[in-house]
Design an enzyme around this catalytic site. Structure first.
Site, PDB file in Angstrom:
ATOM      1  N   LYS A  22      14.750   4.301  -7.577  1.00 35.72           N
ATOM      2  CA  LYS A  22      13.304   4.042  -7.509  1.00 35.72           C
ATOM      3  C   LYS A  22      12.770   4.330  -6.115  1.00 35.72           C
ATOM      4  O   LYS A  22      11.748   4.992  -5.930  1.00 35.72           O
ATOM      5  CB  LYS A  22      12.993   2.582  -7.860  1.00 35.72           C
ATOM      6  CG  LYS A  22      11.558   2.174  -7.497  1.00 35.72           C
ATOM      7  CD  LYS A  22      11.292   0.724  -7.798  1.00 35.72           C
ATOM      8  CE  LYS A  22      11.764  -0.248  -6.779  1.00 35.72           C
ATOM      9  NZ  LYS A  22      10.875  -0.490  -5.641  1.00 35.72           N
ATOM     10  N   ASN A  23      13.463   3.835  -5.091  1.00 38.63           N
ATOM     11  CA  ASN A  23      12.933   3.928  -3.732  1.00 38.63           C
ATOM     12  C   ASN A  23      13.106   5.309  -3.113  1.00 38.63           C
ATOM     13  O   ASN A  23      12.656   5.549  -1.999  1.00 38.63           O
ATOM     14  CB  ASN A  23      13.552   2.836  -2.857  1.00 38.63           C
ATOM     15  CG  ASN A  23      13.085   1.466  -3.300  1.00 38.63           C
ATOM     16  OD1 ASN A  23      12.127   1.355  -4.083  1.00 38.63           O
ATOM     17  ND2 ASN A  23      13.734   0.430  -2.835  1.00 38.63           N
ATOM     18  N   CYS A 115       2.930  -9.246  -0.646  1.00 40.44           N
ATOM     19  CA  CYS A 115       3.540  -9.670  -1.917  1.00 40.44           C
ATOM     20  C   CYS A 115       4.350 -10.913  -1.660  1.00 40.44           C
ATOM     21  O   CYS A 115       4.449 -11.373  -0.520  1.00 40.44           O
ATOM     22  CB  CYS A 115       4.339  -8.541  -2.547  1.00 40.44           C
ATOM     23  SG  CYS A 115       5.940  -8.295  -1.797  1.00 40.44           S
ATOM     24  N   ARG A 120       3.970  -8.132   4.669  1.00 41.11           N
ATOM     25  CA  ARG A 120       4.188  -6.680   4.608  1.00 41.11           C
ATOM     26  C   ARG A 120       3.053  -5.862   5.226  1.00 41.11           C
ATOM     27  O   ARG A 120       2.396  -5.072   4.527  1.00 41.11           O
ATOM     28  CB  ARG A 120       4.485  -6.257   3.187  1.00 41.11           C
ATOM     29  CG  ARG A 120       5.663  -7.043   2.598  1.00 41.11           C
ATOM     30  CD  ARG A 120       6.123  -6.546   1.297  1.00 41.11           C
ATOM     31  NE  ARG A 120       6.813  -5.285   1.398  1.00 41.11           N
ATOM     32  CZ  ARG A 120       7.372  -4.671   0.353  1.00 41.11           C
ATOM     33  NH1 ARG A 120       7.266  -5.225  -0.848  1.00 41.11           N
ATOM     34  NH2 ARG A 120       8.003  -3.538   0.475  1.00 41.11           N
ATOM     35  N   ASP A 306      17.567  -5.890  -0.401  1.00 37.77           N
ATOM     36  CA  ASP A 306      17.349  -5.773  -1.847  1.00 37.77           C
ATOM     37  C   ASP A 306      18.545  -6.222  -2.676  1.00 37.77           C
ATOM     38  O   ASP A 306      18.476  -6.245  -3.901  1.00 37.77           O
ATOM     39  CB  ASP A 306      16.979  -4.335  -2.222  1.00 37.77           C
ATOM     40  CG  ASP A 306      15.659  -3.889  -1.592  1.00 37.77           C
ATOM     41  OD1 ASP A 306      15.388  -2.678  -1.565  1.00 37.77           O
ATOM     42  OD2 ASP A 306      14.929  -4.759  -1.098  1.00 37.77           O
ATOM     43  N   ILE A 328      14.830  -9.361   7.131  1.00 33.27           N
ATOM     44  CA  ILE A 328      13.826  -8.308   6.904  1.00 33.27           C
ATOM     45  C   ILE A 328      12.511  -8.874   6.379  1.00 33.27           C
ATOM     46  O   ILE A 328      11.439  -8.602   6.930  1.00 33.27           O
ATOM     47  CB  ILE A 328      14.376  -7.242   5.933  1.00 33.27           C
ATOM     48  CG1 ILE A 328      15.734  -6.700   6.408  1.00 33.27           C
ATOM     49  CG2 ILE A 328      13.358  -6.100   5.755  1.00 33.27           C
ATOM     50  CD1 ILE A 328      15.682  -5.914   7.700  1.00 33.27           C
ATOM     51  N   ARG A 398       9.985  -2.966 -13.257  1.00 36.66           N
ATOM     52  CA  ARG A 398       9.490  -2.119 -12.186  1.00 36.66           C
ATOM     53  C   ARG A 398      10.614  -1.332 -11.518  1.00 36.66           C
ATOM     54  O   ARG A 398      10.421  -0.263 -10.984  1.00 36.66           O
ATOM     55  CB  ARG A 398       8.806  -2.963 -11.090  1.00 36.66           C
ATOM     56  CG  ARG A 398       7.459  -3.565 -11.439  1.00 36.66           C
ATOM     57  CD  ARG A 398       6.835  -4.142 -10.176  1.00 36.66           C
ATOM     58  NE  ARG A 398       7.080  -3.246  -9.064  1.00 36.66           N
ATOM     59  CZ  ARG A 398       7.661  -3.640  -7.900  1.00 36.66           C
ATOM     60  NH1 ARG A 398       8.015  -4.896  -7.722  1.00 36.66           N
ATOM     61  NH2 ARG A 398       7.877  -2.764  -6.943  1.00 36.66           N
TER      62      ARG A 398
END
Ligand code: EPZ
Length: 420
Positions: A22-23, A115, A120, A306, A328, A398
């Site tokens: 995805k990223n 979020c 962010r 993640d 992070i 997602r």
């Protein structure tokens, strides 16, 4: 809205094939805006974020065709402004700013909100564009950017938490058509940044050093179409590896890039996990006894933020004390209170979670708050006694392609139901 019903206690057994990342695919789709020619992107995962990005490209005037796991994009002509509501809904869409500014010297992009995992900010993205000579204003929720000419510059992109992944991607995409040479210092080194640079070079760009903290971009006049296979998803790989161990199963993971996951595989080995690798295939299972390990999330090649939530579940099941420190994203512990519903014993001290492991989890209804927290709740449900209902799994869709059917093929008792 859908939720997942999971009857836990079944060891996962069998094979799973990893989807495209995805990223990596989101910035690569944005990069197709840099040329009027046709681009073909392959191994594209079937995710709601990808569909969102496709709609955003279409709202900017591009022709987009989705055919299975292949997307063909032709942005012959571009509108300066995309669909506000679409763009503001998905953070990843910020990376259309660089391509729009790079190709047409102007862009109007809605400001991405924060979020649940943190505020962010995008100050580094804006700094990078200004360093290239763009004028930027923020008004009525939009970033308004314009430049007579983008000119290469030395740009330091280090921030409070170190480098920025999408910030590096955005500046790279703006600088590839700038006049002269740009050097990005403190660039993000993630494999997804390398895959983007690889794609841009296939389009005729001249980028060296991607994957290191110093990236040099020699501006070119124009770019042409390209055809590209996206790298496999290292976070999906980590999620399935951890799920295999959490359920005391044995899973063979195909089509991954173990060399993108050293920090995770290293920590799993330290915890007593057995990982047998043959090329791009790995078989993961528990070794003798699981041991608690401490984790600190860091920019790549450190332990990925993640995979923090998923690893926390494994430590919850492991007898002993482990400390998980999130460096992070300030508030990336939304999963802790939900894991407590399943019986986990975790306390938060500043940026760290102290996990008292070894508790037997028992199923309960829980609420997903973000993408990776939802993956962690699924793993916890698979390991728990009884039935777990994970609600709001739109977060999961997602970033994970067909995760419930992949898990069912590994023997999991999991089904998707309409939320009651
Ligand atoms: C990317 O987000 C990923 N998203 C995130 O994955 C991932 O968690 C993150 O990189 C870190 O690895 C995509 O690629 C679409 P950052 P990004 O800019 O680029 C601060 C997932 O679960 N910062 O590298 O938005 C920021 O607040 C998602 O798949 C600034 O201060 O993350 C954070 O603390 C979640 N100013 C840190 O830097 C800026 O201008 C790293 O953020 C930009 C970032």
């Amino acid at each position: 809205m859908d939720s997942l019903l999971i009857k836990g206690g079944v060891p996962l057994e069998g094979e799973v094939t990893i989807s495209g990342a995805k990223n990596a695919v989101l910035p690569i789709l944005a990069a197709t805006l840099l040329t009027s020619e046709t681009c073909v992107v392959r191994r594209v995962p079937d995710l709601s974020d990808v569909k969102f990005m496709a709609k955003i490209l279409m709202s900017l005037g591009a022709k987009v065709v989705l055919d299975g796991d292949t997307i063909t994009v032709r942005a012959a002509r571009l509108k300066p402004v995309g669909n506000y509501n679409l763009i503001r809904k998905m953070r990843g869409s910020i990376c259309i700013l660089g391509p729009l500014l790079g190709r047409q010297r102007q862009a109007q992009v809605s400001l991405p909100g924060g979020c649940v995992i943190g505020p962010r900010p995008i100050d580094l993205h804006l700094k990078g564009m200004r360093d290239l000579g763009a004028e930027l204003t923020i008004a009525s929720g939009y970033i308004n950017a314009k430049a007579k000419q983008l000119v290469g510059a030395d740009i330091f992109l280090g921030g409070r938490a170190g480098p920025t992944v999408l910030g590096t991607a955005n500046v790279m995409m703006a600088a590839v058509l700038a006049e002269g040479v740009t050097t990005i210092q403190s660039a993000a080194c993630e494999p997804e940044v390398v895959d983007l640079a690889y794609f841009l070079n296939k389009m005729g760009g001249n980028i060296v050093g991607a994957g290191s903290p110093t990236i040099t971009i020699n501006g070119v006049k124009e770019l042409h179409g390209a055809d590209h296979d996206v790298i496999p998803d290292r976070i999906e790989t980590a999620t399935f590896a951890i799920a295999a161990v959490a359920t005391d199963g044995e899973v063979t993971i195909r089509g991954s890039r173990p060399d993108h996951l050293h920090a995770v595989l290293d920590k799993l080995k330290e915890a007593g996990v057995r990982i047998d690798r043959k090329g791009l295939t790995m078989t993961v299972r528990r070794g003798s006894r699981l041991k608690p390990v401490d984790i600190t999330t860091l920019p790549y090649a450190g332990f990925p933020t993640d995979a923090q939530a998923q690893m926390m579940v494994l430590m919850t099941l492991t007898p002993g004390l482990s400390i998980i420190t999130e460096r992070i994203f300030e508030s990336r512990f939304m999963h802790v209170s939900e894991l407590a519903r399943l019986g986990a014993d975790i306390s938060i001290e500043g940026p760290s979670a102290i996990v008292k492991g070894g508790t037997r989890l028992s199923g309960a209804p829980v609420m997903a708050s973000d993408l990776r927290a939802s993956a962690a709740l699924v793993i916890a449900g698979l390991a728990a006694r009884g039935t777990t209902q994970v609600n709001r799994i739109y977060h999961l869709d997602r970033g994970y392609e067909k995760i419930d059917s992949k898990l069912r093929r590994l023997g999991a008792r999991i089904q998707r139901v309409r939320e009651s």
